[in-house]
Design a protein around this motif. Sequence first.
Motif, PDB file in Angstrom:
ATOM      1  N   UNK A 166       0.816  -1.218   0.000  1.00  0.00           N
ATOM      2  CA  UNK A 166       0.000   0.000   0.000  1.00  0.00           C
ATOM      3  C   UNK A 166       0.849   1.266   0.000  1.00  0.00           C
ATOM      4  N   UNK A 167       2.032   1.192  -0.578  1.00  0.00           N
ATOM      5  CA  UNK A 167       2.913   2.364  -0.603  1.00  0.00           C
ATOM      6  C   UNK A 167       2.243   3.526  -1.336  1.00  0.00           C
ATOM      7  N   UNK A 168       2.246   4.689  -0.712  1.00  0.00           N
ATOM      8  CA  UNK A 168       1.676   5.878  -1.349  1.00  0.00           C
ATOM      9  C   UNK A 168       2.593   6.351  -2.466  1.00  0.00           C
ATOM     10  N   UNK A 169       3.896   6.353  -2.195  1.00  0.00           N
ATOM     11  CA  UNK A 169       4.895   6.708  -3.202  1.00  0.00           C
ATOM     12  C   UNK A 169       5.846   5.533  -3.388  1.00  0.00           C
ATOM     13  N   UNK A 170       5.876   4.953  -4.569  1.00  0.00           N
ATOM     14  CA  UNK A 170       6.781   3.837  -4.838  1.00  0.00           C
ATOM     15  C   UNK A 170       8.239   4.280  -4.707  1.00  0.00           C
ATOM     16  N   UNK A 171       8.562   5.436  -5.299  1.00  0.00           N
ATOM     17  CA  UNK A 171       9.930   5.918  -5.289  1.00  0.00           C
ATOM     18  C   UNK A 171       9.978   7.313  -4.684  1.00  0.00           C
ATOM     19  N   UNK A 172      10.875   7.487  -3.720  1.00  0.00           N
ATOM     20  CA  UNK A 172      11.092   8.788  -3.092  1.00  0.00           C
ATOM     21  C   UNK A 172      12.531   9.214  -3.350  1.00  0.00           C
ATOM     22  N   UNK A 173      12.712  10.432  -3.818  1.00  0.00           N
ATOM     23  CA  UNK A 173      14.046  10.985  -4.067  1.00  0.00           C
ATOM     24  C   UNK A 173      14.154  12.306  -3.318  1.00  0.00           C
ATOM     25  N   UNK A 174      15.263  12.493  -2.618  1.00  0.00           N
ATOM     26  CA  UNK A 174      15.441  13.736  -1.878  1.00  0.00           C
ATOM     27  C   UNK A 174      16.920  14.051  -1.712  1.00  0.00           C
ATOM     28  N   UNK A 175      17.220  15.331  -1.665  1.00  0.00           N
ATOM     29  CA  UNK A 175      18.540  15.797  -1.244  1.00  0.00           C
ATOM     30  C   UNK A 175      18.612  15.721   0.281  1.00  0.00           C
ATOM     31  N   UNK A 176      19.801  15.905   0.823  1.00  0.00           N
ATOM     32  CA  UNK A 176      19.938  15.899   2.268  1.00  0.00           C
ATOM     33  C   UNK A 176      21.386  15.903   2.689  1.00  0.00           C
ATOM     34  N   UNK A 177      21.592  15.633   3.975  1.00  0.00           N
ATOM     35  CA  UNK A 177      22.946  15.495   4.532  1.00  0.00           C
ATOM     36  C   UNK A 177      22.989  14.213   5.341  1.00  0.00           C
ATOM     37  N   UNK A 178      24.178  13.636   5.479  1.00  0.00           N
ATOM     38  CA  UNK A 178      24.322  12.342   6.140  1.00  0.00           C
ATOM     39  C   UNK A 178      25.622  12.325   6.937  1.00  0.00           C
ATOM     40  N   UNK A 179      25.621  11.575   8.059  1.00  0.00           N
ATOM     41  CA  UNK A 179      26.842  11.379   8.827  1.00  0.00           C
ATOM     42  C   UNK A 179      26.781  10.027   9.529  1.00  0.00           C
ATOM     43  N   UNK A 180      27.944   9.563   9.974  1.00  0.00           N
ATOM     44  CA  UNK A 180      28.035   8.314  10.732  1.00  0.00           C
ATOM     45  C   UNK A 180      27.451   8.537  12.121  1.00  0.00           C
ATOM     46  N   UNK A 181      26.747   7.531  12.647  1.00  0.00           N
ATOM     47  CA  UNK A 181      26.201   7.614  14.001  1.00  0.00           C
ATOM     48  C   UNK A 181      26.681   6.422  14.813  1.00  0.00           C
ATOM     49  N   UNK A 182      26.460   6.521  16.132  1.00  0.00           N
ATOM     50  CA  UNK A 182      26.809   5.427  17.023  1.00  0.00           C
ATOM     51  C   UNK A 182      27.973   5.769  17.931  1.00  0.00           C
ATOM     52  N   UNK A 183      28.189   4.919  18.930  1.00  0.00           N
ATOM     53  CA  UNK A 183      29.313   5.077  19.846  1.00  0.00           C
ATOM     54  C   UNK A 183      30.311   3.956  19.599  1.00  0.00           C
ATOM     55  N   UNK A 184      30.178   2.831  20.294  1.00  0.00           N
ATOM     56  CA  UNK A 184      31.096   1.712  20.066  1.00  0.00           C
ATOM     57  C   UNK A 184      30.919   1.111  18.681  1.00  0.00           C
ATOM     58  N   UNK A 185      29.741   1.249  18.100  1.00  0.00           N
ATOM     59  CA  UNK A 185      29.509   0.677  16.772  1.00  0.00           C
ATOM     60  C   UNK A 185      30.340   1.359  15.693  1.00  0.00           C
ATOM     61  N   UNK A 186      30.900   2.542  16.000  1.00  0.00           N
ATOM     62  CA  UNK A 186      31.786   3.205  15.041  1.00  0.00           C
ATOM     63  C   UNK A 186      33.086   2.438  14.841  1.00  0.00           C
ATOM     64  N   UNK A 187      33.347   1.478  15.740  1.00  0.00           N
ATOM     65  CA  UNK A 187      34.558   0.665  15.626  1.00  0.00           C
ATOM     66  C   UNK A 187      34.404  -0.440  14.586  1.00  0.00           C
ATOM     67  N   UNK A 188      33.172  -0.729  14.169  1.00  0.00           N
ATOM     68  CA  UNK A 188      32.928  -1.812  13.230  1.00  0.00           C
ATOM     69  C   UNK A 188      33.116  -1.330  11.791  1.00  0.00           C
ATOM     70  N   UNK A 189      33.469  -2.243  10.881  1.00  0.00           N
ATOM     71  CA  UNK A 189      33.625  -1.830   9.469  1.00  0.00           C
ATOM     72  C   UNK A 189      32.310  -1.439   8.808  1.00  0.00           C
TER      73      UNK A 189
END
Length: 533
Positions: A166-189
Motif C-alpha cells: 500500500x505504498x503511497x509513493x513507490x519511489x522517493x528521491x530527496x537531497x539531504x545530509x548524512x553522517x556516521x552515528x553510534x558510539x562503540x559501533x563506530x569501531x565496526x567496518x
Amino acid sequence: MKKAAGIVVLLLSVVTGIYLTCFSGNPVRYSECIVSKEQYDEIMTGRIQNSGLFHALVFEEETLMSDSEAGIFYYSLVEGNQSAYDPCVMIKSGSDNVKIAFLETGITKEGIRNDQTIPFLVYTDKFYAEYALKCTTLPLMNITCSAEIEEASIPMCVTLFDNSKNAINRTTVSEGVIHVRGNTTKLFPKLGYRFSLTQESAGDHTRSNQVSLLGMRQDDDWLLYAAYNDQEKIRNVFSSNLWEYSCGTDNAGKINTGMEYKYLELFINGKYWGLYALGFPIDEKQLMLDPESREEGLYKGISWFTDGVISFTEGGNVEGFRIKGAVNEAERNWAPLVDYYQNLSLYRDNNEKLYAGIDLDNAIDIHLFVNLIQGVDHAMGGNQIKNLYISIKKGEEGLTALFAPWDMDVTWGNAWINDMDMNLTLPYALSASNHIPMQIGYLNQLILNGADSIEERILDKYRELRRTGWSEESINAMLDEYEEDIYGSGAYLREMERWPEGSYADASERLSTFREYVMDRLKEMDLYYDGGN
C-alpha cells in the motif's frame, strides 16, 4: 522421415527467432526472455563485449538499482503484485535493437530465499554484455554522495524504492545530509548512519523535507541501523518495535515514546552495502516538549548513571547524559534533569510526591520491559541505568518524566564482551532465567516504601501486556514478519558475503533459536512476576 526432420528444423528456427527477437525495446514478460544454456552461449558467439548498450533496466516500471562494479542488478518484488514473479521487462537504451536474455531461470520464492544469482545478457546484432540479477522482497535504498561518509555531515541524495503493498509513493528521491552515528559501533567496518532530508525553496534557500518513508511517520530525520554485531540481525529492530507497538503510547498523554524500524537493503554510491533497518529517532516534537520552555527537556543516557549522583563534566554537562535538540551551548539547559533527580533525593519518603514525578503506566512499562529484554546495557546491577531517553515535562504538580529505551542490540541473551574479534558481543551468554530488574528511580522508591497497591499495579500491568502485545501470538506474528524480511528475502546471505567478519548464526536455522529463547524468556517472566499463573 524427411518430412519429420523438416518439421523439427522449422520448430528450431521458430524458437531461435523468438529468443533472438524477444526484446526489441518494447516491454515483454520476463518468462518470454528466458533462454537455455545453449541459446545463451550462442548469443555470445560471434559478438563483441560492450558494456555501454543501455542506461537503465526496468521491471514492472521499477528502475532497478545495481552494484555497478559487480555488474549485479537488484529487483525488489512489490508485495501483492500478481505479476511480481513474471515482471514486465524493459530496457532503456538509445537504440531500439537491444535485446535481453535470462539464463534458464525463472523468479521463485525459493530462489529469492537462497540468494540465487541469475545471469543475463543484454545484446544487439554485434555486441553483448553479461550481467547478473538478484531478487529481494525488501525495499531498496541508494545514497549518493561525493565524499566518504564520516562523523561530520556531508551532502547526499537518497533514492528509496518502497515495495510495500500500500505504498503511497513507490519511489522517493530527496537531497539531504548524512553522517556516521553510534558510539562503540563506530569501531565496526559496517557503520550506522543518520541523515536529514532537505529541499530547495524559493530564493535558493534550503529547508527540511518532511516525508514519510516506508509508511512511517512524516519527518526529515532518519536513522540507518547496521546490526553488525547481532548474529540474527533482529534484536534492536524487534525490541524497538515491541516497545513502540505495545508501550509506546501507554501514558496519560498518549505521547509516543517509541521508535520504529523497517528493514531494507542499502546501496552507497552504486555499491551494495547490505541489510539495514530504517528508523526514526526519538525527539522533542514527538514527545510534545515545549522547545521554548526552560523547565522542560529531553536527555539521552549515554553512560552509567546512579540516582541522586549528579556530577558535571568540565564542559558543564551532566555526567552520563546528552541533551537532545541543543545545537549550541546557550541551548543546553540541564536544570530540568538536575531538579528532577534532586527532587527524588528530597522526597524519597513522600509517596505522593514520588507518584507525581512519574507517569505510572510509562514507569511500570519501562520497569517490566528492560527486564523482559534482559537489558544488560540498560540496567547494570539494577541500580544504574543508561541507554534510556528521559523526557522531563512541567506539570501541575511539578516535574514529571517519561522514559523510552534505545540501543537494544545487546539483549535477549546476548552480553557485552571486551573483544573486538567477537564484535564486542557474546551470543546467548545469559540464560533465559536471568532477570535484569531496574532498581532505580521514582518507581523503585515507591516499591521500597511499600506504597499502597504498587506491587498489584505492576502485576496487573504485566498480565495486561501478556494478554495483548506480549502474548505468544502477538510476538510470534512479529517474529514471522522479521524472519521473512531477514531470511526470506535472501538479504541475510548477501549480508554474510558483503561483511564476512560480522556476527552470524546458522542461516538455515533462521530465527528458530532466537524464537525459542524469546518463548523461554516469557515463561521465566511469568514465573518471576506471576508465579507461573
